[in-house]
Design a protein around this motif. Structure first.
Motif, PDB file in Angstrom:
ATOM      1  N   LYS A 233      33.064  26.903   9.010  1.00  0.00           N
ATOM      2  CA  LYS A 233      32.735  27.509  10.308  1.00  0.00           C
ATOM      3  C   LYS A 233      32.228  28.944  10.158  1.00  0.00           C
ATOM      4  CE  LYS A 233      37.308  29.190  11.783  1.00  0.00           C
ATOM      5  NZ  LYS A 233      38.415  28.607  11.039  1.00  0.00           N
ATOM      6  N   TYR A 234      32.451  29.526   8.989  1.00  0.00           N
ATOM      7  CA  TYR A 234      32.051  30.925   8.813  1.00  0.00           C
ATOM      8  C   TYR A 234      30.590  31.050   8.396  1.00  0.00           C
ATOM      9  CZ  TYR A 234      37.030  31.861   8.935  1.00  0.00           C
ATOM     10  OH  TYR A 234      38.327  31.939   9.323  1.00  0.00           O
ATOM     11  N   ARG A 235      30.010  32.215   8.706  1.00  0.00           N
ATOM     12  CA  ARG A 235      28.701  32.570   8.150  1.00  0.00           C
ATOM     13  C   ARG A 235      28.888  32.580   6.640  1.00  0.00           C
ATOM     14  NH1 ARG A 235      26.668  37.727   6.793  1.00  0.00           N
ATOM     15  NH2 ARG A 235      24.394  37.782   6.717  1.00  0.00           N
ATOM     16  N   HIS A 236      27.958  32.054   5.916  1.00  0.00           N
ATOM     17  CA  HIS A 236      28.232  31.836   4.499  1.00  0.00           C
ATOM     18  C   HIS A 236      26.939  31.824   3.697  1.00  0.00           C
ATOM     19  CE1 HIS A 236      30.568  30.853   1.134  1.00  0.00           C
ATOM     20  NE2 HIS A 236      31.436  30.036   1.672  1.00  0.00           N
ATOM     21  N   TYR A 237      27.071  31.960   2.402  1.00  0.00           N
ATOM     22  CA  TYR A 237      25.958  31.812   1.463  1.00  0.00           C
ATOM     23  C   TYR A 237      24.818  32.765   1.799  1.00  0.00           C
ATOM     24  CZ  TYR A 237      28.529  27.420   1.409  1.00  0.00           C
ATOM     25  OH  TYR A 237      29.519  26.496   1.383  1.00  0.00           O
ATOM     26  N   ALA A 238      25.123  33.852   2.514  1.00  0.00           N
ATOM     27  CA  ALA A 238      24.041  34.613   3.115  1.00  0.00           C
ATOM     28  C   ALA A 238      23.596  35.809   2.274  1.00  0.00           C
ATOM     29  CB  ALA A 238      24.475  35.095   4.493  1.00  0.00           C
ATOM     30  N   PRO A 239      22.283  35.922   2.021  1.00  0.00           N
ATOM     31  CA  PRO A 239      21.741  37.144   1.412  1.00  0.00           C
ATOM     32  C   PRO A 239      21.727  38.242   2.475  1.00  0.00           C
ATOM     33  CG  PRO A 239      19.966  35.664   2.034  1.00  0.00           C
ATOM     34  CD  PRO A 239      21.253  34.966   2.395  1.00  0.00           C
ATOM     35  N   ASN A 240      21.412  39.471   2.088  1.00  0.00           N
ATOM     36  CA  ASN A 240      21.393  40.564   3.068  1.00  0.00           C
ATOM     37  C   ASN A 240      20.267  40.404   4.088  1.00  0.00           C
ATOM     38  OD1 ASN A 240      23.609  41.818   1.890  1.00  0.00           O
ATOM     39  ND2 ASN A 240      22.342  42.940   0.427  1.00  0.00           N
ATOM     40  N   ALA A 241      19.106  39.938   3.621  1.00  0.00           N
ATOM     41  CA  ALA A 241      17.939  39.854   4.512  1.00  0.00           C
ATOM     42  C   ALA A 241      17.947  38.546   5.308  1.00  0.00           C
ATOM     43  CB  ALA A 241      16.661  39.923   3.677  1.00  0.00           C
ATOM     44  N   PRO A 242      17.374  38.555   6.543  1.00  0.00           N
ATOM     45  CA  PRO A 242      17.229  37.298   7.284  1.00  0.00           C
ATOM     46  C   PRO A 242      16.280  36.343   6.548  1.00  0.00           C
ATOM     47  CG  PRO A 242      16.077  39.092   8.403  1.00  0.00           C
ATOM     48  CD  PRO A 242      16.832  39.709   7.259  1.00  0.00           C
ATOM     49  N   MET A 243      16.493  35.052   6.737  1.00  0.00           N
ATOM     50  CA  MET A 243      15.698  34.061   5.995  1.00  0.00           C
ATOM     51  C   MET A 243      15.195  32.959   6.924  1.00  0.00           C
ATOM     52  SD  MET A 243      16.813  32.088   2.544  1.00  0.00           S
ATOM     53  CE  MET A 243      17.775  30.651   2.924  1.00  0.00           C
ATOM     54  N   VAL A 244      14.002  32.464   6.638  1.00  0.00           N
ATOM     55  CA  VAL A 244      13.454  31.291   7.328  1.00  0.00           C
ATOM     56  C   VAL A 244      13.124  30.253   6.263  1.00  0.00           C
ATOM     57  CG1 VAL A 244      11.721  30.438   8.944  1.00  0.00           C
ATOM     58  CG2 VAL A 244      12.329  32.859   8.957  1.00  0.00           C
ATOM     59  N   VAL A 245      13.513  28.980   6.526  1.00  0.00           N
ATOM     60  CA  VAL A 245      13.266  27.916   5.545  1.00  0.00           C
ATOM     61  C   VAL A 245      12.218  26.950   6.093  1.00  0.00           C
ATOM     62  CG1 VAL A 245      14.325  26.106   4.152  1.00  0.00           C
ATOM     63  CG2 VAL A 245      15.696  28.076   4.871  1.00  0.00           C
ATOM     64  N   PHE A 246      11.250  26.583   5.257  1.00  0.00           N
ATOM     65  CA  PHE A 246      10.201  25.635   5.643  1.00  0.00           C
ATOM     66  C   PHE A 246      10.353  24.365   4.807  1.00  0.00           C
ATOM     67  CE2 PHE A 246       8.764  29.886   6.541  1.00  0.00           C
ATOM     68  CZ  PHE A 246       8.100  29.780   7.759  1.00  0.00           C
ATOM     69  N   VAL A 247      10.258  23.202   5.477  1.00  0.00           N
ATOM     70  CA  VAL A 247      10.350  21.932   4.750  1.00  0.00           C
ATOM     71  C   VAL A 247       9.166  21.055   5.143  1.00  0.00           C
ATOM     72  CG1 VAL A 247      11.787  19.923   4.248  1.00  0.00           C
ATOM     73  CG2 VAL A 247      12.882  22.065   4.877  1.00  0.00           C
ATOM     74  N   GLY A 248       8.524  20.449   4.138  1.00  0.00           N
ATOM     75  CA  GLY A 248       7.388  19.560   4.418  1.00  0.00           C
ATOM     76  C   GLY A 248       6.581  19.327   3.156  1.00  0.00           C
ATOM     77  N   THR A 249       5.350  18.851   3.309  1.00  0.00           N
ATOM     78  CA  THR A 249       4.486  18.627   2.146  1.00  0.00           C
ATOM     79  C   THR A 249       4.102  19.986   1.540  1.00  0.00           C
ATOM     80  OG1 THR A 249       2.512  18.759   3.496  1.00  0.00           O
ATOM     81  CG2 THR A 249       3.462  16.558   3.186  1.00  0.00           C
ATOM     82  N   VAL A 250       3.684  19.976   0.276  1.00  0.00           N
ATOM     83  CA  VAL A 250       3.270  21.235  -0.379  1.00  0.00           C
ATOM     84  C   VAL A 250       2.224  21.954   0.448  1.00  0.00           C
ATOM     85  CG1 VAL A 250       2.326  22.280  -2.471  1.00  0.00           C
ATOM     86  CG2 VAL A 250       3.514  20.125  -2.628  1.00  0.00           C
ATOM     87  N   GLU A 251       1.212  21.195   0.910  1.00  0.00           N
ATOM     88  CA  GLU A 251       0.092  21.826   1.624  1.00  0.00           C
ATOM     89  C   GLU A 251       0.596  22.508   2.898  1.00  0.00           C
ATOM     90  OE1 GLU A 251       0.103  18.561   0.710  1.00  0.00           O
ATOM     91  OE2 GLU A 251      -1.111  18.847  -1.109  1.00  0.00           O
ATOM     92  N   ARG A 252       1.431  21.791   3.659  1.00  0.00           N
ATOM     93  CA  ARG A 252       1.895  22.351   4.935  1.00  0.00           C
ATOM     94  C   ARG A 252       2.825  23.537   4.727  1.00  0.00           C
ATOM     95  NH1 ARG A 252       2.827  17.405   9.128  1.00  0.00           N
ATOM     96  NH2 ARG A 252       0.733  16.580   8.983  1.00  0.00           N
ATOM     97  N   VAL A 253       3.724  23.404   3.743  1.00  0.00           N
ATOM     98  CA  VAL A 253       4.642  24.524   3.481  1.00  0.00           C
ATOM     99  C   VAL A 253       3.838  25.739   3.031  1.00  0.00           C
ATOM    100  CG1 VAL A 253       6.511  25.343   1.989  1.00  0.00           C
ATOM    101  CG2 VAL A 253       6.650  23.063   2.995  1.00  0.00           C
ATOM    102  N   ALA A 254       2.847  25.503   2.145  1.00  0.00           N
ATOM    103  CA  ALA A 254       2.039  26.627   1.641  1.00  0.00           C
ATOM    104  C   ALA A 254       1.292  27.308   2.798  1.00  0.00           C
ATOM    105  CB  ALA A 254       1.052  26.134   0.581  1.00  0.00           C
ATOM    106  N   THR A 255       0.715  26.511   3.675  1.00  0.00           N
ATOM    107  CA  THR A 255      -0.029  27.077   4.820  1.00  0.00           C
ATOM    108  C   THR A 255       0.897  27.894   5.717  1.00  0.00           C
ATOM    109  OG1 THR A 255      -1.487  25.170   4.763  1.00  0.00           O
ATOM    110  CG2 THR A 255      -1.525  26.489   6.774  1.00  0.00           C
ATOM    111  N   SER A 256       2.084  27.324   6.039  1.00  0.00           N
ATOM    112  CA  SER A 256       3.011  28.014   6.946  1.00  0.00           C
ATOM    113  C   SER A 256       3.552  29.285   6.314  1.00  0.00           C
ATOM    114  CB  SER A 256       4.180  27.101   7.306  1.00  0.00           C
ATOM    115  OG  SER A 256       3.705  25.942   7.910  1.00  0.00           O
ATOM    116  N   ILE A 257       3.903  29.213   5.030  1.00  0.00           N
ATOM    117  CA  ILE A 257       4.475  30.398   4.381  1.00  0.00           C
ATOM    118  C   ILE A 257       3.399  31.474   4.214  1.00  0.00           C
ATOM    119  CG2 ILE A 257       5.477  31.289   2.212  1.00  0.00           C
ATOM    120  CD1 ILE A 257       7.343  28.954   2.149  1.00  0.00           C
TER     121      ILE A 257
END
Ligand code: TXA
Ligand code: MG
Length: 348
Positions: A233-257
């Motif tokens: 239930k706790y905030r966990h595994y967290a680096p200091n900076a905020p993070m966004v995760v993208f999931v999909g095909t290589v092409e789509r992830v590369a374009t979005s990132i």
């Protein structure tokens, strides 16, 4: 307190160092140790005061119980009131290995180890140095991950030292942990039913080889309600900076990132990328941690926490990460990534 780091080259040659580590545990001290998942922070699991020292060193809330680490079934029998047929079968099939079972405790287990619950979580690591250390300690070793509370778990001795220097007596350096994410935690919720409280290296498909029915603790799936493993239930595994995760095909992830990267740069932000080689090639960023090739979930599990921690050193303002499909080991990896990102996972 001075934290000593001992490097294990050969278990037999370095037996004297492990004897010292075992002695520190029996005397109520704290020793961090390697396992196949992540590094653990060890104390005598039957010693109330020693267990309390773990909470202090980690800055961990006292209602979040510890896992007891044992070398074998006999070690578990000393602290567990009874085992069902299914629990015995699971232990037989998956120990030693990354499976933790929540079981009814015996009275000898102190409240400090269980957070006051009448159950205790038991784990038997598949790691030769850890096994030798447990033999030398001669007691069940309370062993949560060796990070400060809310931080990513350490998979190298250097990462343990970063969080724990001056807070614990000793670190046993056994090299990098090869799985990289914490064990699967389960509870048997019926004669043939297993509930997964935390996904890990033992996957639902593997558990289904032994149990008729395997379900995920509902709050893990729906994101609402109280998880059965208090730590989830706790905030966990967290680096200091905020993070966004993208999931999909290589092409789509590369374009979005690439797009998110350029937008962040335009705002004057320092951006960290945690991506596959393919996406790294397509985006070309300054702070880039490559975890492997696209879709390689074993590599991502292995590199995830070291990658996240590298951005604390680089002091980035935002992290753009590439995830994997939530299946098999990917279920564990995406559970951790989602938490590290505060739920910010985008399917593209
Ligand atoms: O791979 C691992 O399991 C690592 C290595 C070091 O063994 N250990 C680890 O421990 O991840 P820790 O303390 O970071 O996570 C233990 C989790 C917490 O979420 C805690 O709430 C849950 O196990 N837990 C412990 N005892 C429990 C119990 N009796 N009932 C339900 N959940 C429990
Ligand atoms: Mg932990």
């Amino acid at each position: 307190m001075k934290t000593s780091v001992i490097t294990m080259a050969d278990i037999e040659q370095d037996r004297g160092l492990l004897k010292k580590a075992g002695q520190i545990i029996r005397q109520g001290g704290l020793v961090a140790f390697p396992t196949e998942t992540v590094y653990g922070l060890g104390a005598n699991g039957l010693d109330e005061r020693a267990c309390k020292r773990i909470y202090e060193a980690k800055g961990r809330p006292s209602d979040n119980p510890l896992i007891l680490t044992v070398p074998d079934l006999a070690g578990a029998t000393a602290v567990v009131a009874r085992f069902s047929h299914l629990e015995k079968a699971l232990i037989e099939r998956f120990w030693p290995g990354p499976l933790t079972l929540v079981l009814p405790r015996k009275a000898c287990v102190p409240d400090a180890a269980t957070g006051g619950l009448d159950t205790v979580a038991l784990r038997c690591p598949d790691h030769a140095i850890c096994q030798a250390f447990l033999q030398e300690a001669g007691v069940p070793v309370a062993g949560p991950s060796a990070n400060r509370s809310t931080r990513p778990s350490p998979t190298t001795a250097a990462e343990v030292l970063h969080d724990m220097d001056g807070r614990i007596d000793m670190i046993i350096d056994g090299g990098m942990c090869h799985i990289g994410v914490e064990s699967t935690i389960i509870e048997c919720t019926g004669p043939a039913e297993v509930t997964i409280l935390r996904p890990g290296g033992v996957t639902p498909t593997m558990l289904a080889e032994v149990a008729e029915s395997v379900v995920l603790d509902a709050p893990l799936v729906q994101g609402i309600g109280t998880p059965k493993a208090p730590g989830m239930k706790y905030r966990h595994y967290a680096p200091n900076a905020p993070m966004v995760v993208f999931v999909g095909t290589v092409e789509r992830v590369a374009t979005s990132i690439r797009q998110a990267y350029q937008e962040a740069l335009a705002k004057g932000q320092n951006v960290g990328l945690l991506v596959s080689q393919e996406v790294a090639d397509a985006v070309a960023a300054e702070h880039c941690y490559v975890w492997g090739t696209h879709g390689d979930v074993i590599a991502l599990a292995n590199q995830l926490y070291t990658g996240l921690l590298s951005f604390d050193t680089d002091r980035v303002d935002v992290i753009l990460a590439e995830g994997v499909i939530s299946k098999g080991l990917g279920l564990a990896v995406m559970n951790r990534m989602k938490k590290a990102a505060g739920g910010h996972v985008i399917e593209v």
